[in-house]
Design an enzyme around this catalytic site. Structure first.
Site, PDB file in Angstrom:
ATOM      1  CG  ASP A 112      -1.940   1.079   1.229  1.00  0.00           C
ATOM      2  OD1 ASP A 112      -3.125   0.761   1.034  1.00  0.00           O
ATOM      3  OD2 ASP A 112      -1.561   2.265   1.410  1.00  0.00           O
TER       4      ASP A 112
ATOM      5  CD  GLU B 242      -3.795   3.552  -1.264  1.00  0.00           C
ATOM      6  OE1 GLU B 242      -4.567   2.594  -1.073  1.00  0.00           O
ATOM      7  OE2 GLU B 242      -2.952   3.942  -0.437  1.00  0.00           O
TER       8      GLU B 242
END
Ligand code: GH3
Ligand code: MG
Ligand code: MG
Length: 332
Positions: free
Chosen positions: A203, A247
């Site tokens: 992440d 993301e």
């Protein structure tokens, strides 16, 4: 419909021509096989003979001397070997009464023939039936060709669809859908071979702040750059990098032990840091960084991690810990 007559006897030629003409057929006559082939190769009579001949009527006694089955077959094969006549039906005409040998030869090759003297009614009947069989065959071939074309286009469309449904539009790497399929596949494979399977959940750190600072488009470019860095970095056989969501990225590493996966994850984390993508609002660095969670197992029903979903859960928990410990690090 255009019919080509090949017969050495001009009277026979004229007689056949007039019968067929009256029945509405276009007729071209030649005396020899060679002349017929020559005609097909050039535009001798201002009529492109070879353009489209629908049927050939060929006399069997073209060969000089005694006509044997083999001679008759040779004549037949000669005309059929010409590429313009490859798919054209040929009716042989014969005045020979002792047909035993020829009959057998023709029967073997399914060659159609009529005997002389030719009766008008026989000729028209035979020509009609052969031509109707041919047009039926032509239309069947056209239908098959069309079907093949449609099938090919359909296969292409399915391939495109598979491509679209398996890959992420922004980054070009595998998407979540493909990830799910691939993880199950690798889970089963590693389970069968008792191999370790590692999974990384990745992440980007403070990415909301990145978007807020540099704009959404820069955010998109950043995701593309990070995705392509991961894609080039993970070269383990059978590995898969995917965009798991917004993301977040995930990496499947089959046949990869925990310590090796940890080293790879640490290197990958470092590589992203080294991309030096500016991130002035990050509270831990001046550049974009990632946090990584790692989980490893040997897929089997006897171990604690007994399903692919649980492996994802464990890697997710490790990622959460990496975030909690200050980000820009790998936890397992
Ligand atoms: P953390 O370090 O805890 O992960 O913080 P974060 O800001 O990265 O996490 P958060 O979940 O709050 O924000 C994720 C952000 O990612 C928010 C969202 O706008 C952004 N994002 C998700 N998908 C895309 C995308 O396709 N393009 C862009 N530009 N941004 C995206
Ligand atoms: Mg996130
Ligand atoms: Mg984030």
């Amino acid at each position: 419909m255009k019919i080509l007559i090949i017969d050495g006897d001009r009277e026979v030629q004229a007689m056949l021509q007039s019968i067929l003409h009256l029945s509405g057929y276009k007729v071209i006559t030649t005396s020899t096989l060679e002349e017929a082939v020559d005609l097909c190769n050039c535009n001798v009579r201002g009529d492109k003979v070879g353009d489209k001949i629908d049927l050939v009527l060929m006399d069997l006694a073209l060969s000089v001397g005694e006509v044997k089955g083999s001679d008759a077959l040779a004549d037949y094969k000669k005309i059929k070997s010409h590429k313009k006549f490859k798919n054209t039906p040929v009716i042989m005409m014969t005045g020979i009464t002792d047909m035993d040998e020829i009959d057998e030869a023709f029967h073997q090759e399914s060659i159609d023939y009529i005997t002389k003297p030719i009766r008008k009614v026989d000729l028209i009947g035979r020509v009609r039936s052969v031509l109707s069989m041919k047009s039926e065959m032509d239309s069947r071939q056209a239908r098959e060709k069309k079907l093949l074309e449609v099938t090919r286009k359909l296969e292409e469309a399915v391939q495109n669809l598979e491509q679209l449904s398996s890959y992420d539009a922004l980054t070009g790497i595998a998407n979540r859908r493909y990830f799910d399929k691939y993880l199950k596949l690798m889970w089963n494979r590693c389970s069968e071979d008792e191999l370790e399977l590692s999974l990384l959940m990745i992440d980007l750190d403070f990415f909301k702040d990145f978007n807020d600072t540099y704009g959404h488009q820069s955010g998109d470019s950043c995701l593309q750059e990070v995705a392509s860095a991961f894609q080039s970095f993970f070269k383990v056989t059978g590995s898969l990098v995917c965009r798991y969501g917004g993301e977040e990225f995930a990496v499947i590493l089959p046949d990869t032990a925990g310590d090796k996966a940890l080293t790879l994850a640490e290197e990958a984390r470092h590589q992203i840091e080294q991309l030096m993508i500016p991130h002035r609002m990050s509270s831990i660095s001046d550049h974009v960084t990632v946090s990584i969670g790692l989980a490893t197992t040997v897929p089997s029903e006897d171990v604690e991690i007994d399903s692919a979903m649980k492996l994802i859960d464990y890697a997710d928990k490790a990622l959460y810990m990496a975030k909690g410990q200050g980000r820009n690090q790998v936890m397992s």
